[in-house]
Design a protein around this motif. Structure first.
Motif, PDB file in Angstrom:
ATOM      1  N   ALA A  71      60.190 -59.818  55.585  1.00 38.74           N
ATOM      2  CA  ALA A  71      60.886 -60.802  56.416  1.00 38.74           C
ATOM      3  C   ALA A  71      61.594 -61.833  55.547  1.00 38.74           C
ATOM      4  CB  ALA A  71      59.900 -61.485  57.356  1.00 38.74           C
ATOM      5  N   VAL A  72      60.899 -62.334  54.539  1.00 34.58           N
ATOM      6  CA  VAL A  72      61.492 -63.327  53.638  1.00 34.58           C
ATOM      7  C   VAL A  72      62.685 -62.729  52.903  1.00 34.58           C
ATOM      8  CG1 VAL A  72      61.082 -64.764  51.603  1.00 34.58           C
ATOM      9  CG2 VAL A  72      59.317 -64.590  53.387  1.00 34.58           C
ATOM     10  N   ASP A  73      62.559 -61.492  52.457  1.00 36.26           N
ATOM     11  CA  ASP A  73      63.658 -60.845  51.726  1.00 36.26           C
ATOM     12  C   ASP A  73      64.879 -60.659  52.610  1.00 36.26           C
ATOM     13  OD1 ASP A  73      62.142 -60.730  49.445  1.00 36.26           O
ATOM     14  OD2 ASP A  73      61.543 -58.625  49.692  1.00 36.26           O
ATOM     15  N   GLN A  74      64.658 -60.326  53.888  1.00 34.27           N
ATOM     16  CA  GLN A  74      65.790 -60.154  54.799  1.00 34.27           C
ATOM     17  C   GLN A  74      66.554 -61.462  54.963  1.00 34.27           C
ATOM     18  OE1 GLN A  74      65.083 -57.917  58.357  1.00 34.27           O
ATOM     19  NE2 GLN A  74      66.753 -58.911  59.490  1.00 34.27           N
ATOM     20  N   ILE A  75      65.815 -62.559  55.091  1.00 33.13           N
ATOM     21  CA  ILE A  75      66.456 -63.868  55.234  1.00 33.13           C
ATOM     22  C   ILE A  75      67.151 -64.273  53.942  1.00 33.13           C
ATOM     23  CG2 ILE A  75      65.988 -66.319  55.634  1.00 33.13           C
ATOM     24  CD1 ILE A  75      63.624 -65.298  57.442  1.00 33.13           C
TER      25      ILE A  75
END
Length: 314
Positions: A71-75
């Motif tokens: 999730a953090v990487d997508q953001i």
């Protein structure tokens, strides 16, 4: 240059804030909590903000855990200039807070540092506050502890309950964010550290919070009832059944009867004796297994209500 903004929110409170933001700014992504089963039939239902994102045709992301690396990487891959949150419902990790160029800001429904936590609207009424408001703040790792950017106040009237105050604060928050964003995006906004000596915490409402104690004084009972109305509802017991009380008035009348006693049936419902022997008039109720109704309809056809003692239920 068009800034890339990510908006994070979940309940009804957040929807006007998203809609107002979307009018003038590029909301590249909306992040909301996952769909959940709702009601007796457990129908899978999207949160209000997710529904709003679909209506506004904004890309939507609903991770189970915002702290997960994926999730953090997508953001991070979106390289947002600004993250704006409003009642999102999950704690954001530092790795996520550090991503946006202009920081992560939160629209919080209280006048910080008062009422940090998950139930600031309920608690402001329950605690008898004369005023509350909305604070726009930078997000930090602590609970609602970041620097204050701007705030706006509103009075709390005796006619307010959590429903009316919730709606007013939501629209005030949308207006405050809209007015503050130009300075935020230009990097010219102010930021003031919170006074840690003035911090109060407003945790989420528990089942224990919902139970009415008629040994309490009338003003506290009045605030308790309207602070939990229209959700989740304060409750007591009548004849072995749970009775939720959603509406009440504070009267300038007294009775020497035992606290919790129904003193009289009135045109609009019935009166109950508080711990200080002052009366409150109950105007809206819901008996277990029945629909919510005006207390005048509840009392119609019921015999011998006067003298009935209301009591706690576990």
């Amino acid at each position: 240059m068009t800034e890339t903004i990510i908006f994070m929110g979940t309940p009804d409170f957040s929807v006007p804030i998203l809609e107002k933001l979307h009018e003038k700014h590029n909301v590249a992504l909306v992040i909301s909590q996952p769909d959940k089963p709702v009601g007796r039939k457990r129908v899978l239902t999207s949160p209000p903000v997710a529904e709003a994102a679909k209506t506004l045709d904004i890309p939507l992301f609903q991770p189970q855990d915002i702290r997960h690396d994926e999730a953090v990487d997508q953001i991070r891959g979106m390289a947002p200039d600004l993250i704006i949150t409003a009642a999102y419902g999950q704690i954001l990790p530092k790795a996520l807070l550090d991503i946006p160029r202009l920081g992560a800001v939160n629209v919080h429904a209280s006048l910080l540092p008062k009422h940090r936590g998950g139930a600031p609207i309920h608690r402001a009424i329950m605690e008898g506050d004369a005023e509350t408001g909305v604070t726009l703040m930078y997000m930090a790792e602590g609970l609602d502890s970041g620097d204050i950017i701007a705030s706006v106040k509103t009075g709390i009237t005796p006619e307010d309950d959590t429903g009316t105050l919730h709606d007013r604060l939501s629209h005030l928050g949308a207006k405050l964010l809209n007015e503050t964003l130009p300075a935020l995006l230009a990097g010219t906004n102010s930021r003031v550290p919170q006074n840690e000596g003035q911090v109060t915490i407003s945790p989420n409402i528990s089942k224990e919070d919902e139970l009415l104690d008629f040994e309490d004084n009338a003003e506290h009972l009045f605030n308790h009832i309207r602070g939990l109305s229209p959700w989740p509802g304060a409750y007591t017991e009548m004849d072995g059944k749970r009775l939720k009380i959603y509406g009440a008035r504070l009267l300038e009348k007294h009775s020497q009867r035992q606290p919790g006693t129904i003193d009289s049936v009135t045109e609009d419902g019935f009166t109950v004796v508080a711990g200080d022997h002052r009366l409150i008039e109950v105007t809206q109720v819901q008996l277990a297994g029945k629909k919510r109704t005006d207390a005048s309809e509840f009392t119609a056809g019921r015999q011998n209500l006067e003298g009935t003692i209301l009591g706690g239920i576990s």
